[in-house]
Design a protein around this motif. Structure first.
Motif, PDB file in Angstrom:
ATOM      1  N   SER A   9     -55.209 -26.890  81.605  1.00 53.47           N
ATOM      2  CA  SER A   9     -56.600 -26.390  81.067  1.00 53.47           C
ATOM      3  C   SER A   9     -57.533 -27.668  81.268  1.00 53.47           C
ATOM      4  O   SER A   9     -57.057 -28.916  80.648  1.00 53.47           O
ATOM      5  CB  SER A   9     -56.399 -25.619  80.105  1.00 53.47           C
ATOM      6  N   THR A  10     -58.615 -27.319  81.224  1.00 50.31           N
ATOM      7  CA  THR A  10     -59.782 -28.715  81.210  1.00 50.31           C
ATOM      8  C   THR A  10     -61.059 -27.725  81.102  1.00 50.31           C
ATOM      9  O   THR A  10     -61.334 -26.854  81.495  1.00 50.31           O
ATOM     10  CB  THR A  10     -59.909 -29.725  82.338  1.00 50.31           C
ATOM     11  N   THR A  17     -61.883 -23.411  73.336  1.00 49.25           N
ATOM     12  CA  THR A  17     -60.961 -22.960  74.435  1.00 49.25           C
ATOM     13  C   THR A  17     -61.224 -23.854  75.762  1.00 49.25           C
ATOM     14  O   THR A  17     -62.229 -24.300  76.012  1.00 49.25           O
ATOM     15  CB  THR A  17     -60.770 -21.479  74.683  1.00 49.25           C
ATOM     16  N   LYS A  18     -60.258 -24.079  76.474  1.00 50.63           N
ATOM     17  CA  LYS A  18     -60.559 -24.588  78.094  1.00 50.63           C
ATOM     18  C   LYS A  18     -59.836 -23.663  78.881  1.00 50.63           C
ATOM     19  O   LYS A  18     -58.696 -23.080  78.832  1.00 50.63           O
ATOM     20  CB  LYS A  18     -59.484 -26.043  77.744  1.00 50.63           C
ATOM     21  N   ASN A  20     -57.839 -21.996  82.103  1.00 51.02           N
ATOM     22  CA  ASN A  20     -56.751 -22.660  83.000  1.00 51.02           C
ATOM     23  C   ASN A  20     -57.339 -22.884  84.447  1.00 51.02           C
ATOM     24  O   ASN A  20     -58.035 -22.296  84.791  1.00 51.02           O
ATOM     25  CB  ASN A  20     -55.692 -21.348  82.847  1.00 51.02           C
ATOM     26  N   ASP A  35     -62.802 -33.641  82.046  1.00 53.10           N
ATOM     27  CA  ASP A  35     -62.738 -33.047  80.513  1.00 53.10           C
ATOM     28  C   ASP A  35     -63.494 -33.931  79.649  1.00 53.10           C
ATOM     29  O   ASP A  35     -63.700 -34.961  79.969  1.00 53.10           O
ATOM     30  CB  ASP A  35     -61.460 -33.126  80.284  1.00 53.10           C
ATOM     31  N   GLY A  81     -54.342 -22.888  77.083  1.00 52.22           N
ATOM     32  CA  GLY A  81     -55.814 -23.378  76.930  1.00 52.22           C
ATOM     33  C   GLY A  81     -56.622 -22.506  75.682  1.00 52.22           C
ATOM     34  O   GLY A  81     -57.853 -23.249  75.281  1.00 52.22           O
ATOM     35  N   ASN A  86     -54.650 -29.324  77.051  1.00 50.89           N
ATOM     36  CA  ASN A  86     -54.839 -29.815  78.510  1.00 50.89           C
ATOM     37  C   ASN A  86     -53.492 -29.176  79.205  1.00 50.89           C
ATOM     38  O   ASN A  86     -53.612 -28.640  80.428  1.00 50.89           O
ATOM     39  CB  ASN A  86     -55.157 -31.094  78.860  1.00 50.89           C
TER      40      ASN A  86
END
Length: 180
Positions: A9-10, A17-18, A20, A35, A81, A86
């Motif tokens: 995830s970034t 949240t990040k 996926n 990121d 994420g 990450n």
């Protein structure tokens, strides 16, 4: 000892949240390409406010997927994420690693473990009561942080779900992880 990457995830913007992704690229000395937390110096807002010149020991955030199962037993739903990590892993005792351990991830990437993530109140904003699930106390009263580990990128490369993770322990006496 090894495990597997289950998700990556970034996010290029500051957000809890990040999303996926099918894959990410780790950049040596910087972190995750694209990121918001990538960089030589610290990029976390609270740490930048204290001293923006301090080194970024939090280039990559890793969480063990087993934590999601643990909090699910208490009624929480957490997916890869969601907590801003990450790399989501399975089969590696991330919290039991010593400072300086090297994680060989996929064909090229290497992350050096720098310490424990220090969870903040944003976790309760995500799901009320979740912070108490990821930060607690042991039988001696010592604080136990379970929201993953942080690291710096020693060797860059692509990382994708399904990639193998191999742990390399440092020489000499092992130092337990502390918050970074």
């Amino acid at each position: 000892m090894g495990g597997t990457v289950t998700a990556v995830s970034t996010n290029g913007e500051y957000a809890f949240t990040k999303p996926n992704r099918p894959g990410i690229t780790l950049l040596a000395g910087l972190g995750v390409e694209g990121d918001v937390h990538a960089g030589v110096t610290v990029k976390h807002r609270s740490r930048m406010a204290q001293d923006p010149t301090q080194p970024n020991l939090r280039q990559v955030h890793l969480i063990h997927e087993e934590l999601f199962e643990e909090v699910a037993r208490e009624g929480f739903t957490v997916r890869p994420g969601d907590l801003g990590e990450n790399i989501t892993t399975r089969g590696v005792d991330l919290l039991g690693l010593p400072t300086g351990a090297l994680l060989h991830i996929g064909p090229e990437a290497v992350v050096e473990v720098t310490g424990l993530r220090n969870p903040c109140v944003q976790i309760d904003a995500f799901q009320d009561g979740l912070l108490k699930q990821v930060v607690g106390r042991d039988e001696t009263g010592a604080v136990v942080r379970k929201a993953g580990i942080m690291g710096i990128v020693k060797a860059g490369g692509p990382v994708r779900p399904g990639d193998a993770i191999k742990v390399e322990y440092p020489d000499g006496p092992h130092r337990p992880l502390e918050r970074v």
